[in-house]
Design an enzyme around this catalytic site. Structure first.
Site, mmCIF file in Angstrom:
data_model
loop_
_atom_site.group_PDB
_atom_site.id
_atom_site.type_symbol
_atom_site.label_atom_id
_atom_site.label_comp_id
_atom_site.label_asym_id
_atom_site.label_seq_id
_atom_site.Cartn_x
_atom_site.Cartn_y
_atom_site.Cartn_z
ATOM 1 C CB SER A 117 74.088 -58.706 -19.993
ATOM 2 O OG SER A 117 73.280 -59.641 -20.661
ATOM 3 C CD GLU A 151 78.348 -58.285 -24.795
ATOM 4 O OE1 GLU A 151 78.474 -59.513 -24.661
ATOM 5 O OE2 GLU A 151 77.402 -57.643 -24.276
ATOM 6 C CG HIS A 161 77.474 -62.244 -22.128
ATOM 7 N ND1 HIS A 161 77.264 -61.104 -22.869
ATOM 8 C CD2 HIS A 161 76.419 -62.356 -21.289
ATOM 9 C CE1 HIS A 161 76.119 -60.541 -22.495
ATOM 10 N NE2 HIS A 161 75.588 -61.287 -21.530
#
Length: 302
Positions: free
Chosen positions: A117, A212, A277
């Protein structure tokens, strides 16, 4: 010649793991479970202040920029720390990098740095500035860390001494078939877009790009993919792996965005790999020579 980066030594029993934050505050109610998971796996976690500090400037930042940058530098320079595991993502890694002092780090031995992330910013920076591999993997105070599948994927990757190692994505879809060799790169799409033009962006010419994100929307994902296209990120790319687009709007629309923006590149591409995620995900190495077989939906780390 594939431009792979320097790979840290595999983790062994008793390894000392620096646990700290470069982004948002940790999830305190999950932190102890994450630390217990490390201990149960035979490692010794070493907590830094930013593993538990709360927001001081803004609620979404763990301490100050200087605190986060100093903890990271201390852990990198400490010869007794074998790897660095981040506690959380969120926001703030780009501010940490702005405050970070890279001097004197060129000659130290590489260490595994693990996170995903917002930590994409740090993984990119370590690749660009130090030439080290990193690992896009679960974070100590997040729910995936103690989840057996995700944690097992991380440990398999970090303990492996002898490659090749094949990662399989049976639930993914082939966008463009083909087989290609390159070096693994990429991560969270919004963080990649946010580092365009900085001195910590890393764009290998033969990259196998992972992309992503979460809590975005099809139109924002379309915009960010277009941004990277226009910035030249895919001009010499070898392949693309799209991971999860968790909680990012209409899945049917998203299934059209990826082929529209990436299918036209003419390089092997898959989408829907369980990386990113949403939990129950695989860890992904950054900076490793690999072979992507888009038809078979496999990535072999060479």
């Amino acid at each position: 010649m594939i431009s792979a980066l320097r790979r840290p030594a595999p983790l062994r029993a008793g390894a000392r793991i620096g646990v700290l934050g470069v982004s948002s505050p940790s999830t305190l109610r999950r932190l102890d479970a994450g630390l217990d998971t490390l201990r149960f796996s035979g490692f010794e976690p070493v907590l830094y202040d930013t593993a538990t500090v709360r927001g001081t400037v803004f609620d979404w930042l763990a301490g100050t920029d200087r605190q986060r940058a100093d903890d990271l530098r201390k852990a990198l320079l400490d010869r007794d720390i074998d790897a660095i595991f981040l506690v959380s993502g969120g926001y703030g890694s780009q501010r940490t990098l702005e405050a970070f002092d890279w001097s004197g780090l060129e000659e130290i031995e590489p260490k595994f740095i693990v996170g995903y992330s917002d930590v994409t910013g740090l993984l990119e920076a370590v690749a660009a500035r130090l030439g080290w591999c990193g690992v896009m993997g679960p974070m100590v105070s997040e729910h995936e860390f103690a989840e057996s599948y995700s944690f097992s994927s991380l440990i398999r990757l970090m303990k492996t001494e002898n490659l090749p190692l094949t990662m399989s994505f049976p639930a993914a879809n082939t966008v463009t078939a083909g087989r290609t060799e390159g070096v693994t790169c990429g991560g969270n799409l919004s963080l990649l877009a946010g580092s365009v033009g900085t001195d910590t962006a890393w764009i290998p010419g033969d990259g196998i790009w992972l992309l992503e994100d979460e809590t975005e929307s099809p139109e924002r994902i379309d915009t960010m993919l277009t941004h990277l296209r226009r910035a030249g990120y895919f001009e010499n790319a070898a392949g693309v792996i799209c991971g999860t687009w968790h909680d990012s709007g209409d899945a049917k629309v998203l299934s059209q965005v990826v082929p529209d923006r990436l299918g036209t590149l003419g390089i092997p591409t898959i989408e829907g790999a369980n990386i990113g995620h949403g939990g129950h995900v695989q860890s992904y190495p950054i900076g490793v020579a690999a072979t992507l077989d888009a038809g078979a939906r496999t990535l072999t780390l060479d």
